[in-house]
Scaffold this active site. Structure first.
Site, PDB file in Angstrom:
ATOM      1  CG  ASP A   1      23.925 -12.572  -0.859  1.00 11.85           C
ATOM      2  OD1 ASP A   1      23.759 -13.815  -0.785  1.00 11.85           O
ATOM      3  OD2 ASP A   1      24.237 -12.000  -1.913  1.00 11.85           O
TER       4      ASP A   1
ATOM      5  CG  LEU B   1      -1.816  -1.271   1.262  1.00 13.10           C
ATOM      6  CD1 LEU B   1      -2.684  -1.253   2.502  1.00 13.10           C
ATOM      7  CD2 LEU B   1      -2.672  -1.404   0.023  1.00 13.10           C
ATOM      8  CB  CYS B   2       4.410   1.625  -0.026  1.00 13.83           C
ATOM      9  SG  CYS B   2       5.682   2.805   0.203  1.00 13.83           S
ATOM     10  CG  HIS B   3       1.172   6.769  -1.867  1.00 13.09           C
ATOM     11  ND1 HIS B   3       0.940   6.619  -0.517  1.00 13.09           N
ATOM     12  CD2 HIS B   3      -0.008   7.064  -2.434  1.00 13.09           C
ATOM     13  CE1 HIS B   3      -0.365   6.838  -0.290  1.00 13.09           C
ATOM     14  NE2 HIS B   3      -0.953   7.098  -1.442  1.00 13.09           N
TER      15      HIS B   3
ATOM     16  CG  MET C   1       6.711   2.717   4.445  1.00 13.92           C
ATOM     17  SD  MET C   1       6.961   1.735   5.930  1.00 13.92           S
ATOM     18  CE  MET C   1       7.448   0.162   5.249  1.00 13.92           C
ATOM     19  CD  GLU C   2       9.553   5.281   0.073  1.00 15.08           C
ATOM     20  OE1 GLU C   2       9.247   5.621   1.236  1.00 15.08           O
ATOM     21  OE2 GLU C   2       8.696   5.015  -0.785  1.00 15.08           O
TER      22      GLU C   2
END
Lengths: 159, 271
Positions: free
Chosen positions: B131, B78-80, B116-117
């Site tokens: 990794d 739901l992130c723009h 969020m970014e």
């Protein structure tokens, strides 16, 4: 009067005209405006400075500059003061620092500007790293700078 | 807009939705998130010395973090989608962890926040470190992923360390150090190094606890740091060393308290 004062630590270049206008616009009570601009030199500890990088302590730098400005306000009758210091990478002839002081009579603005630069050089947490053709080095503090700052001390005061 | 529901990503029927932000003002927004990855000291040394079989771990993880920030709306339902104007990912070795500290800052002028970014960038940078190092160390722990600071927008400025207290202007100023992780563990305090000293010691920050200090004065902390090894002893021996606590210059007799931000640095050379 504090609203006329301004402290900024920024990577962007500043505009001398804009900064002095911010102090003088709409004012008819100013008798004096003193500005000091510091530039990057192409010689320092080594003769071929290509660039320098200015590091600072985010947060503390702003507080230190505000404290210096407030001390200047207590000592001299100032009408408005701006201190702008740049950080990051700069090249010779780039402006690094601006101090602008305004007052009703010239001596206050002259002395306060001088005082602010002396204190800024010895108390605000900035560090210069110079890049030369023969390598990079951190600039060492100068005794002449601490002596310049000491002349403003009313009595012995040490950290 | 449904303001009654505290979870803005749910509509009145409780279904997931993307929030309509078209009426929100365009403001300059910044968010900083952090993460850390704990590892064996030998793994950290491999990274620092660049002798890692897969190449430069920190540079690769930094790029991975930046790329990840740009992919956030594809990962979080739901992130723009946002036009990021700046993504900065810093990875620093912390020998006291031991491991890598990651700080990610995202910036834009827009209608919705960028935390969020920043979180995605920090997380993916941590995953990339894992990794690249998993062949030599499988027990690494990715931890402490969180938003440190958020600026701009309707809810105003927010700072992890200020959340619980009713912050006054002064304490807010004291916490404006965007890139610095607030101590979270009880009795913890942070020690920061700047400029040449930071380069000489190869570390910009340590998290220590008061329990490790029999006498919590700055002078004693300095002695303890100098006892670490000959390099630390040499570089901290400079009698011109300046010290600050919570961004104010202090004397060596200062008594360190939990949550303090201690800093050591060489004489200043600005102007």
């Amino acid at each position: 009067m504090y609203s006329r004062n301004h402290v900024s630590v920024q990577s962007e270049v500043f505009d001398l005209n804009q900064e002095t206008q911010a102090l003088t616009q709409g004012r008819s009570d100013l008798g004096a405006l003193v500005t000091f601009t510091g530039y990057v030199r192409d010689f320092n500890e080594r003769p071929d400075v290509q660039a320098l990088t200015l590091e600072h302590y985010p947060g503390m730098t702003e507080q230190a500059l505000k404290a210096i400005l407030q001390e200047a306000e207590q000592r001299w009758a100032l009408k408005g003061t701006r201190i702008i210091h740049r950080i990051g990478r700069m090249e010779p002839s780039d402006p690094i620092v601006l101090v602008a002081t305004s007052s009703a009579h010239r001596q206050d603005a002259f002395d306060a500007c001088n005082f602010i630069m002396d204190y800024l050089k010895t108390r605000a947490p900035f560090w210069k790293k110079e890049h030369t053709l023969t390598g990079d080095y951190w600039v060492s503090a100068r005794t002449s700078d601490s002596q310049a700052a000491e002349r403003w001390l009313p009595r012995a005061e040490a950290y | 807009m449904n303001t009654a529901n505290p979870l803005s990503h749910l509509n009145t029927r409780g279904e997931a939705r993307m929030v309509d932000v078209s009426e929100k003002q365009i403001t300059s927004r910044t968010a900083t998130a952090c993460a850390s990855i704990k590892m064996q000291p030998t793994t950290l040394n491999l990274i620092i010395e660049g002798g890692h079989p897969k190449g430069d771990v920190l540079a690769t993880a930094r790029i991975a973090g930046i790329m990840a920030a740009k992919k956030t709306p594809e990962l979080i339902p739901l992130c723009h989608p946002l036009m990021l104007s700046k993504v900065e990912v810093d990875l620093t070795a912390d020998e006291s962890l031991p491991g890598i500290l990651i700080h990610a800052t995202c910036k834009l002028a827009g209608q919705t926040g960028v935390e969020m970014e920043a979180l995605t960038a920090a997380s993916v940078a941590a995953l990339t470190v894992y990794d690249m190092c998993k062949a030599v160390d499988k027990r690494m722990i990715i931890q402490g992923i969180r938003v440190l600071e958020k600026k701009g927008g309707k809810s105003g400025d927010w700072d992890f360390s200020n959340e619980e207290e009713n912050s006054t202007t002064t304490s807010k100023q004291a916490n404006q150090t965007a890139a610095m992780t607030p101590p979270t563990v009880e009795n913890q305090f942070s020690v920061h190094f700047f400029a040449e000293l930071r380069e000489q010691l190869g570390v910009d920050k340590l998290l220590l606890t008061l329990d490790d200090l029999p006498n919590p004065s700055l002078a004693d902390l300095l002695t303890q740091l100098r006892n670490r090894d000959t390099q630390w002893d040499k570089h901290l021996a400079n009698h011109n060393l300046l010290m600050a606590v919570n961004q104010q210059m202090v004397k060596p007799s200062y008594q360190i308290k939990a949550g303090d931000e201690v800093a050591f640095f060489p004489p200043v050379t600005g102007g």
